[in-house]
Scaffold this active site. Structure first.
Site, mmCIF file in Angstrom:
data_model
loop_
_atom_site.group_PDB
_atom_site.id
_atom_site.type_symbol
_atom_site.label_atom_id
_atom_site.label_comp_id
_atom_site.label_asym_id
_atom_site.label_seq_id
_atom_site.Cartn_x
_atom_site.Cartn_y
_atom_site.Cartn_z
ATOM 1 N N HIS A 166 38.590 29.234 52.314
ATOM 2 C CA HIS A 166 38.475 28.543 51.033
ATOM 3 C C HIS A 166 37.843 27.170 51.240
ATOM 4 O O HIS A 166 38.246 26.437 52.159
ATOM 5 C CB HIS A 166 39.862 28.409 50.397
ATOM 6 C CG HIS A 166 39.813 27.792 49.040
ATOM 7 N ND1 HIS A 166 39.409 28.512 47.927
ATOM 8 C CD2 HIS A 166 40.059 26.532 48.627
ATOM 9 C CE1 HIS A 166 39.421 27.702 46.887
ATOM 10 N NE2 HIS A 166 39.816 26.501 47.265
ATOM 11 N N ARG A 199 36.064 39.362 44.675
ATOM 12 C CA ARG A 199 37.006 40.209 43.952
ATOM 13 C C ARG A 199 38.426 39.900 44.411
ATOM 14 O O ARG A 199 38.647 39.608 45.591
ATOM 15 C CB ARG A 199 36.743 41.682 44.289
ATOM 16 C CG ARG A 199 35.749 42.359 43.413
ATOM 17 C CD ARG A 199 35.557 43.778 43.900
ATOM 18 N NE ARG A 199 36.688 44.646 43.600
ATOM 19 C CZ ARG A 199 36.905 45.203 42.418
ATOM 20 N NH1 ARG A 199 36.086 44.967 41.418
ATOM 21 N NH2 ARG A 199 37.942 45.995 42.219
ATOM 22 N N ARG A 233 41.289 48.499 39.534
ATOM 23 C CA ARG A 233 41.085 47.693 40.745
ATOM 24 C C ARG A 233 41.588 48.444 41.988
ATOM 25 O O ARG A 233 40.953 48.468 43.027
ATOM 26 C CB ARG A 233 41.863 46.382 40.580
ATOM 27 C CG ARG A 233 41.744 45.417 41.734
ATOM 28 C CD ARG A 233 42.389 44.091 41.377
ATOM 29 N NE ARG A 233 41.784 43.528 40.183
ATOM 30 C CZ ARG A 233 40.632 42.865 40.170
ATOM 31 N NH1 ARG A 233 39.970 42.667 41.279
ATOM 32 N NH2 ARG A 233 40.154 42.394 39.047
#
Ligand code: GRF
Length: 199
Positions: free
Chosen positions: A108, A90, A64
């Site tokens: 969000h 991600r 990552r």
């Protein structure tokens, strides 16, 4: 200030930010749009607006952090002062978060800390909540948990479908994300522990 926007999908939030910059509401330049998905419609939106794009395939990286280091190289080249996650699917590495501490924002589709995770709208609906909303927050290591910048509620109506609720949530997202970015760019946000003070 140079801004980079990271997207994986359709990019309606990206579009709202592009439009707000064009309208002179955000005194900044979108220098780069990054995607981990070469098929993201967000890339078309960026190209149409004449914004440079960078596409990286996660499969080309062992870890990552290697992916993130590659992105950071491009952000540094453009002297990026704010990283905006707009439907970026991600999780960022601790390394990325450290380099841009208090300079990464996320949106969000729920009133955090309620309904964290990838299906905030669906979860609020199936829980039977009467109220949900939108949260813009700084990104920290813990998912959907960083200091909250702006929140706005959205009522859940009887008989709401996921599509109908999503549409109303998106409308609010497209209002408050450009607003949060403007506040940041104008230097009006101060993080004090968990609280973000707006001047
Ligand atoms: C938005 O609902 C946002 O809250 C979530 O991902 C979605 C991205 O939508 N993080 P879009 O690609 O901006 O249309």
């Amino acid at each position: 200030m140079n801004i980079a926007i990271l997207c994986s999908g359709s990019g309606t939030n990206l579009q709202a930010i592009i439009d707000a910059v064009k309208a002179g509401m955000i005194p900044a330049k979108i220098s780069l749009v990054v995607s981990d998905n070469k098929g993201a419609f967000a890339l078309e939106r960026a190209k149409k607006a004449g914004i440079e794009t960078l596409v990286l395939n996660p499969k080309d990286f062992k870890a990552r952090e290697d992916f993130d280091r590659e992105v950071i190289k491009d952000l540094k080249k453009r002297d990026v002062g704010l990283v905006v996650l707009a439907g970026f699917m991600r999780i960022l590495s601790g390394y990325f978060i450290d380099v841009y501490r208090d300079k990464i924002m996320n949106i969000h589709p729920a009133l955090l800390p309620a309904f964290k995770g990838a299906s905030g709208i669906k979860d609020a609906l199936s829980h039977g909540a009467k109220m949900t909303g939108v949260t813009v927050h700084f990104v920290e290591e813990k998912l959907d948990d960083g200091p909250i910048i702006l929140q706005k509620s959205v009522e859940i109506k009887d008989g709401d479908t996921e599509e109908a609720l999503l549409e109303r949530v998106h409308k609010v997202e497209h209002e408050i994300y450009p607003e949060a970015i403007r506040l940041f760019v104008e230097g009006k946000l101060r993080v004090e522990g968990r609280r973000v003070k707006i001047q």
